[in-house]
Design a protein around this motif. Structure first.
Motif, short mmCIF file in Angstrom:
data_model
loop_
_atom_site.label_atom_id
_atom_site.label_comp_id
_atom_site.label_asym_id
_atom_site.label_seq_id
_atom_site.Cartn_x
_atom_site.Cartn_y
_atom_site.Cartn_z
N ARG A 123 -8.61 0.04 -6.21
CA ARG A 123 -8.06 -0.37 -4.93
C ARG A 123 -6.61 -0.80 -5.13
O ARG A 123 -6.19 -1.16 -6.22
CB ARG A 123 -8.85 -1.54 -4.34
N HIS A 124 -5.84 -0.75 -4.02
CA HIS A 124 -4.53 -1.38 -4.06
C HIS A 124 -4.72 -2.88 -4.28
O HIS A 124 -5.78 -3.43 -4.03
CB HIS A 124 -3.79 -1.15 -2.73
N ASP A 156 0.82 -1.21 0.00
CA ASP A 156 0.00 0.00 0.00
C ASP A 156 0.85 1.26 0.00
O ASP A 156 0.33 2.36 -0.16
CB ASP A 156 -0.93 0.01 1.22
N SER A 200 -7.14 -2.75 -0.20
CA SER A 200 -7.48 -1.51 0.48
C SER A 200 -7.71 -0.39 -0.52
O SER A 200 -7.23 -0.43 -1.66
CB SER A 200 -6.37 -1.11 1.46
N SER A 238 -3.71 -5.12 -2.52
CA SER A 238 -4.01 -5.74 -1.23
C SER A 238 -5.50 -5.74 -0.95
O SER A 238 -5.98 -6.45 -0.07
CB SER A 238 -3.29 -4.98 -0.11
#
Length: 524
Positions: free
Chosen positions: A328-329, A234, A333, A331
């Motif tokens: 989104r990332h 992130d 998030s 990951s």
């Protein structure tokens, strides 16, 4: 519509590649994680910058297995989602991640860049097995290598061309995007020199952009990626730099043919900005096209996990990355807590979710596919789709889609001098040993069908009205469809919009309906 929560299967595959599933590498092999330093502040470990690339990171960029073969063997007759007949012809195969294509004067020869570092020539549909010599040293780790190629506007007389590629910084670590100018003479490159070395030195695992096009003003426009080599994290040393005008990361540049900045560039008098910058706040622009009717510049842009965009590019404007994004990332998030608007930043005029992965694009002006004329045609990589887009002012609609049956990633799309559509394909995101890339040509099903479609014979009123009733009357009602007289271009836009919503018409039916509407329900 869900903005960022859903992912297409094709994009899930994209993510798995980016996370290094190939070869069973763990995400931690990136060494791309944030950790507090002695002062308590967050530091970012960037592979290839804070430390040399590890063998595992290099192995991920050079998978041992290789994709070979071709998805198209002999000519295929396909239907678009909207019912348009398309004949797909393989022109060349055995290419490794082909990325850029140009047609030489006369139309018999094409030059193609392969990302691993080769420049190829196709003559009369036959690929020369020997690459063109004269290229400089190229870093092809990850997504690095040869990118795009364009001809000088005066190529007929000066034989000059331009190639974007990945350049090493020796003996220090890091790579960047560079653009060379050369003379193509006697089958090789001569007088090769860099005209631009972007101030975008970052991880060799990052993305580069590298799309180039000469504008109507004679200037060379070049996209520079966000150079993010830590997409699994992130945090990133490169990502925030797309908002920093003191470097070239996350920008579109505008330069003269010698690489110098024109005096009317938007930041030419700003001591805190690079003179070459035309627009900024981009993630990864892989497509640039000028609308031949309006002279406006449009760009397609990769989002992260979702949030792919089409933007109208205005000099000096900020397009928000990474402070504004629907994506989104990797990951999972959120990239930004404000995905839509910030003061002084332009929102996309169109975005995809699930992801489309837009690559290059162009406005179709030929006569071989009348129902595509005036449309923006966009190649999709992870989506493995080609899309037809209609633009009216600030309003963009996706109409027809096609070629998903082939199951290949589309990297470049161009209109040939013959009016046919040409595509470069690959099987997966990376792997310099892969040779499954193809050059494809899209044609109407036959010359006779193309001629008949282009002529658009006038039909009896009853037959046209019956077709309208069958195709769209069940949803809209015939009276509603024909209540408002429209111009031919407006009726074409209406039909393309309905196709984008699921209406299916064959080529012949499309022509009959369009002819009926334009002849019988014409605007005064």
């Amino acid at each position: 519509m869900s903005l960022v929560n859903n992912f297409s299967e094709s994009y899930s595959n994209e993510i798995s590649l980016k996370l290094g599933v190939a070869l069973g590498l763990a995400v931690l092999s990136f060494n791309a994680f944030a950790a507090p330093d002695a002062s308590g502040e967050t530091t970012v470990e960037t592979p290839g910058i804070t430390a040399p690339l590890t063998p595992a990171q290099i192995a991920r960029a050079y998978p041992e297995d290789a994709l070979s073969g071709a998805a198209v063997d002999k000519p295929m007759l396909l239907k678009s989602k909207g019912g348009m007949s398309i004949r797909v012809v393989k022109m060349a195969e055995g290419l490794s991640h082909p990325d850029g294509l140009v047609f030489l004067p006369g139309g018999r020869e094409m030059l193609i860049t392969e990302r691993p570092g080769r420049l190829r020539v196709v003559t009369d549909g036959v690929l020369n097995p020997e690459p063109i010599s004269g290229l400089p040293a190229i870093n092809n780790v990850g997504l690095g290598g040869l990118h795009d190629i364009v001809l000088h506007p005066g190529f007929v007389t000066n034989r000059q061309l331009f190639i974007s590629y990945t350049k090493d910084r020796e003996p220090e670590t890091g790579t960047t995007l560079a653009v060379l100018r050369a003379r193509f003479d006697e089958g090789r490159l001569k007088d090769v020199q860099d005209i631009l070395v972007a101030d975008a030195w970052e991880s060799p695992l990052g993305t580069y952009g590298g799309r180039m096009v000469f504008g109507p003003d004679g200037m060379l426009y070049i996209s520079v990626g966000d150079r993010d080599g830590t997409t699994s994290s992130d945090t990133s040393s490169a990502r925030p730099e797309a908002q920093n005008l003191k470097n070239h990361i996350g920008t579109i540049l505008r330069v003269r043919e010698d690489g110098s900045a024109p005096s009317d560039n938007p930041f030419i008098n700003d001591p805190n900005a690079k003179d070459e910058i035309y627009s900024y706040g981009h993630r990864n622009v892989y497509g640039i096209a000028w609308d031949p009717n309006t002279g406006e510049m449009w760009a397609s842009e990769f989002g992260p996990a979702g949030g792919d965009e089409i933007n109208r590019v205005i000099p000096g404007h900020n397009y928000g990355w990474p402070l504004v994004s629907f994506g989104r990332h990797y990951s999972g998030s959120l990239v930004s807590e404000r995905p839509w608007y910030r003061e002084g930043m332009d929102n996309p005029l169109f975005f995809w979710n699930p992801a489309f992965n837009p690559e290059n694009m162009f406005f179709y002006t030929g006569n071989k596919f009348p129902r595509l004329k005036g449309s923006l045609m966009v190649a999709g990589a992870g989506s493995k789709t080609v899309a037809q887009m209609s633009i009216r002012g600030d309003f963009i609609k996706q109409g027809d889609t096609m070629l998903t049956e082939l199951g290949v990633r589309f990297r470049d799309i161009r209109q040939g001098p013959d009016g046919y559509i040409y595509l470069l394909t690959e099987g997966r995101l990376r792997g310099p040993r892969d040779t499954d890339g193809m050059l494809l040509r899209l044609e109407p099903p036959s010359p006779a069908a193309a001629a008949a479609s282009a002529e658009g014979a006038v039909l009896p009123n009853a037959e046209g009205k019956q077709l309208i009733q069958r195709a769209c009357g069940s949803c809209h009602g015939v009276d509603m469809v024909i209540a408002k007289p429209r111009s031919p271009d407006e009726w074409k836009e209406v039909l393309n919009s309905m196709i984008g919503k699921g209406m299916n018409l064959s080529d012949n039916e499309y022509g009959q309906v369009l002819t009926y509407l334009t002849e019988q329900v014409r605007a005064p």
